[in-house]
Design a protein around this motif. Structure first.
Motif, PDB file in Angstrom:
ATOM      1  N   LEU A 218      11.328 -45.292 -12.337  1.00 31.47           N
ATOM      2  CA  LEU A 218      12.427 -44.808 -13.170  1.00 31.47           C
ATOM      3  C   LEU A 218      12.642 -43.303 -12.998  1.00 31.47           C
ATOM      4  N   GLY A 219      11.627 -42.620 -12.485  1.00 31.00           N
ATOM      5  CA  GLY A 219      11.742 -41.178 -12.323  1.00 31.00           C
ATOM      6  C   GLY A 219      11.694 -40.433 -13.640  1.00 31.00           C
ATOM      7  N   VAL A 220      10.911 -40.955 -14.594  1.00 34.97           N
ATOM      8  CA  VAL A 220      10.798 -40.319 -15.906  1.00 34.97           C
ATOM      9  C   VAL A 220       9.327 -40.071 -16.228  1.00 34.97           C
ATOM     10  N   GLU A 221       9.085 -39.241 -17.228  1.00 36.46           N
ATOM     11  CA  GLU A 221       7.718 -38.900 -17.605  1.00 36.46           C
ATOM     12  C   GLU A 221       7.197 -39.732 -18.770  1.00 36.46           C
ATOM     13  N   TYR A 222       8.114 -40.388 -19.486  1.00 33.48           N
ATOM     14  CA  TYR A 222       7.671 -41.181 -20.637  1.00 33.48           C
ATOM     15  C   TYR A 222       8.674 -42.286 -20.954  1.00 33.48           C
ATOM     16  N   LEU A 223       8.192 -43.265 -21.711  1.00 34.03           N
ATOM     17  CA  LEU A 223       9.033 -44.328 -22.248  1.00 34.03           C
ATOM     18  C   LEU A 223       9.086 -44.177 -23.765  1.00 34.03           C
ATOM     19  N   ASP A 224      10.235 -44.419 -24.331  1.00 38.12           N
ATOM     20  CA  ASP A 224      10.339 -44.412 -25.789  1.00 38.12           C
ATOM     21  C   ASP A 224       9.720 -45.674 -26.379  1.00 38.12           C
ATOM     22  N   LEU A 225       9.788 -46.772 -25.626  1.00 32.82           N
ATOM     23  CA  LEU A 225       9.226 -48.025 -26.095  1.00 32.82           C
ATOM     24  C   LEU A 225       8.823 -48.878 -24.899  1.00 32.82           C
ATOM     25  N   TRP A 226       7.590 -49.373 -24.935  1.00 32.99           N
ATOM     26  CA  TRP A 226       7.074 -50.242 -23.872  1.00 32.99           C
ATOM     27  C   TRP A 226       6.696 -51.572 -24.504  1.00 32.99           C
ATOM     28  N   LEU A 227       7.260 -52.641 -23.994  1.00 36.23           N
ATOM     29  CA  LEU A 227       7.054 -53.970 -24.557  1.00 36.23           C
ATOM     30  C   LEU A 227       6.250 -54.859 -23.615  1.00 36.23           C
ATOM     31  N   MET A 228       5.464 -55.760 -24.185  1.00 34.57           N
ATOM     32  CA  MET A 228       4.912 -56.860 -23.407  1.00 34.57           C
ATOM     33  C   MET A 228       6.056 -57.865 -23.257  1.00 34.57           C
ATOM     34  N   HIS A 229       6.493 -58.107 -22.027  1.00 36.35           N
ATOM     35  CA  HIS A 229       7.711 -58.883 -21.807  1.00 36.35           C
ATOM     36  C   HIS A 229       7.600 -60.315 -22.338  1.00 36.35           C
ATOM     37  N   TRP A 230       6.456 -60.927 -22.100  1.00 35.48           N
ATOM     38  CA  TRP A 230       6.174 -62.284 -22.591  1.00 35.48           C
ATOM     39  C   TRP A 230       4.687 -62.381 -22.928  1.00 35.48           C
ATOM     40  N   PRO A 231       4.313 -63.262 -23.853  1.00 37.57           N
ATOM     41  CA  PRO A 231       2.892 -63.481 -24.128  1.00 37.57           C
ATOM     42  C   PRO A 231       2.296 -64.439 -23.097  1.00 37.57           C
ATOM     43  N   SER A 232       2.519 -64.124 -21.817  1.00 34.58           N
ATOM     44  CA  SER A 232       2.218 -65.061 -20.732  1.00 34.58           C
ATOM     45  C   SER A 232       1.635 -64.336 -19.520  1.00 34.58           C
ATOM     46  N   PRO A 233       0.303 -64.148 -19.482  1.00 35.66           N
ATOM     47  CA  PRO A 233      -0.312 -63.486 -18.329  1.00 35.66           C
ATOM     48  C   PRO A 233      -0.338 -64.416 -17.110  1.00 35.66           C
ATOM     49  N   LEU A 234       0.334 -64.014 -16.030  1.00 39.21           N
ATOM     50  CA  LEU A 234       0.350 -64.791 -14.796  1.00 39.21           C
ATOM     51  C   LEU A 234      -0.548 -64.121 -13.757  1.00 39.21           C
ATOM     52  N   ASN A 235      -0.958 -64.893 -12.776  1.00 39.60           N
ATOM     53  CA  ASN A 235      -1.916 -64.432 -11.772  1.00 39.60           C
ATOM     54  C   ASN A 235      -1.420 -63.178 -11.059  1.00 39.60           C
ATOM     55  N   HIS A 236      -2.143 -62.096 -11.259  1.00 40.49           N
ATOM     56  CA  HIS A 236      -1.768 -60.816 -10.670  1.00 40.49           C
ATOM     57  C   HIS A 236      -1.831 -60.858  -9.138  1.00 40.49           C
ATOM     58  N   HIS A 237      -2.663 -61.756  -8.597  1.00 43.11           N
ATOM     59  CA  HIS A 237      -2.812 -61.865  -7.144  1.00 43.11           C
ATOM     60  C   HIS A 237      -2.266 -63.201  -6.640  1.00 43.11           C
ATOM     61  N   GLY A 238      -1.268 -63.731  -7.344  1.00 41.15           N
ATOM     62  CA  GLY A 238      -0.696 -65.019  -6.978  1.00 41.15           C
ATOM     63  C   GLY A 238       0.255 -64.940  -5.802  1.00 41.15           C
ATOM     64  N   ASN A 239       0.936 -66.044  -5.533  1.00 42.33           N
ATOM     65  CA  ASN A 239       1.777 -66.148  -4.335  1.00 42.33           C
ATOM     66  C   ASN A 239       3.222 -65.706  -4.558  1.00 42.33           C
TER      67      ASN A 239
END
Length: 299
Positions: free
Chosen positions: A95-116
Motif C-alpha cells: 500500500l505504500g503506507v506506514e500504518y493502518l487505521d484498522l486491520w481485520l481478520m478477513h475470515w475466521p478460517s485459517p487456510l494452509n499457508h504453504h498450500g497449492n
C-alpha cells in the motif's frame, strides 16, 4: 440528521460511507479510487486477498489527499493466519503506507499457508486445505500481540465475517474485544441478533455488500423503487442511507464515477420509509456472500 461518522470504543472516528475496493483493479480501479478520494470519500476498505494493494496505494498517493485524512482498512488473508506479522509487513509495503487505521481478520478460517493456492488451497480430494494445528483464536492472539507491539503501525484491530459464536470464543480466550466486525448487512440480511450482541459488547458492525451484492434483487424491487422515487434518489442511496440510519457504516463498491458520487449522498428517510425497507428485506431474506471455507449461522 444522519451522522458523518461513527465513533469506536477507542475514540476512533469511522466515516459513515466508505469505498469498497474488491475487484477495483488496473486502470479502471485506480481511477475509481482516486476519484472517490478527490470527491469526498474518507474511508477505503481493502484486503490483502483482493490482490490490488499496489493499485490502491498508487491511487492514494496520486489523489493528493493527505494520508491522515483517510481511514484505511485492510484485512489479514486466510492463508496468512499463521504468519500474521509477515502479512502485515507485506500489506504496508504494497500500500505504500506506514500504518493502518484498522486491520481485520478477513475470515475466521485459517487456510494452509504453504498450500497449492495463495487464496483457496485444496487437498487432493478437492476439499479446502485448512492450516493444521491452528485456529482463529490463535490468529486473534497474534493480532492482539502485534497491536500491542506496533501501535504505530496498527491503530485498531477487528474482525470480519464473525458470528456470535466466534466473537465469544476470541473474547473469552483473550479478554480483548474487536472494535469492529465487518459483515454482509442489508435489508435482506438484517442481522439483528448479531447487531445486538455487538452493541452490548462495544463492537461496531460495518456493512459490506450494503446493496445486496452484484445483481441483487433489491435493486429491482418495485416497492424500493417507489420509495426512491418519492425521495428523489436512487435505490442504492436508499439502501445505504437505511444502513447508516440503523447504526452502522457502509462500504459500497463501484467503478462508475456517477454512482460513486451518488453513494456518498445520504438521504434522510422517514420512519415509515425505514420501516418499509426493513419489511421488504424481511420478506426476501437472503445471504449473497458464501465461502467454501466457512459456514454461517442462519440470518
Amino acid at each position: 440528521m444522519l451522522p458523518d461518522y461513527f465513533t469506536l470504543v477507542n475514540g476512533q472516528k469511522v466515516p459513515s460511507v466508505g469505498l469498497g475496493t474488491w475487484q477495483l483493479e488496473g486502470g479502471k480501479g485506480y481511477s475509481a479510487i482516486k476519484h472517490a478520494l478527490q470527491n469526498g470519500y474518507k474511508m477505503l476498505d481493502c484486503a490483502f486477498a483482493y490482490y490490488n494493494q499496489e493499485v490502491v496505494g498508487r491511487a492514494i498517493k496520486d489523489s493528493g489527499i493527505a494520508r491522515e485524512e483517510i481511514f484505511l482498512v485492510d484485512k489479514l488473508a486466510n492463508t496468512w493466519h499463521s504468519a500474521a506479522e509477515k502479512n502485515l509487513e507485506l500489506t504496508l509495503k504494497s500500500l505504500g503506507v506506514e500504518y493502518l487505521d484498522l486491520w481485520l481478520m478477513h475470515w475466521p478460517s485459517p487456510l494452509n499457508h504453504h498450500g497449492n493456492d495463495p487464496k483457496t488451497p485444496k487437498l487432493a480430494d478437492g476439499s479446502v486445505d485448512f492450516e493444521k494445528d491452528w485456529d482463529y483464536v490463535k490468529t486473534w492472539k497474534s493480532m492482539v500481540e502485534l497491536h500491542r507491539n506496533y501501535p504505530e503501525k496498527l491503530k485498531s484491530i477487528g474482525v470480519a465475517n464473525f458470528g456470535v459464536k466466534e466473537l465469544e470464543a476470541i473474547i473469552e480466550a483473550t479478554g480483548v474485544v474487536p472494535v469492529v466486525n465487518q459483515v454482509e448487512l442489508h435489508p435482506s440480511c438484517n442481522q439483528q441478533q448479531l447487531f445486538k450482541f455487538c452493541g452490548d459488547h462495544g463492537i461496531q458492525l460495518v456493512a459490506y455488500s450494503p446493496l445486496g451484492s452484484i445483481g441483487s434483487p433489491l435493486l429491482q424491487n418495485e416497492d424500493l423503487a417507489g420509495i426512491a422515487a418519492k425521495n428523489g434518489v436512487t435505490i442504492p442511496q436508499c439502501l445505504i442511507s437505511w444502513g447508516v440510519a440503523n447504526g452502522w457504516p457502509v462500504i459500497p463498491r463501484s467503478t462508475s464515477f456517477e454512482r460513486i458520487d451518488q453513494n456518498l449522498q445520504l438521504v434522510e428517510l422517514s420512519k415509515d420509509d425505514l420501516f418499509e425497507i426493513t419489511r421488504i428485506g424481511s420478506q426476501n431474506k437472503h445471504r449473497f456472500v458464501t465461502a467454501p471455507w466457512h459456514s454461517f449461522a442462519e440470518i
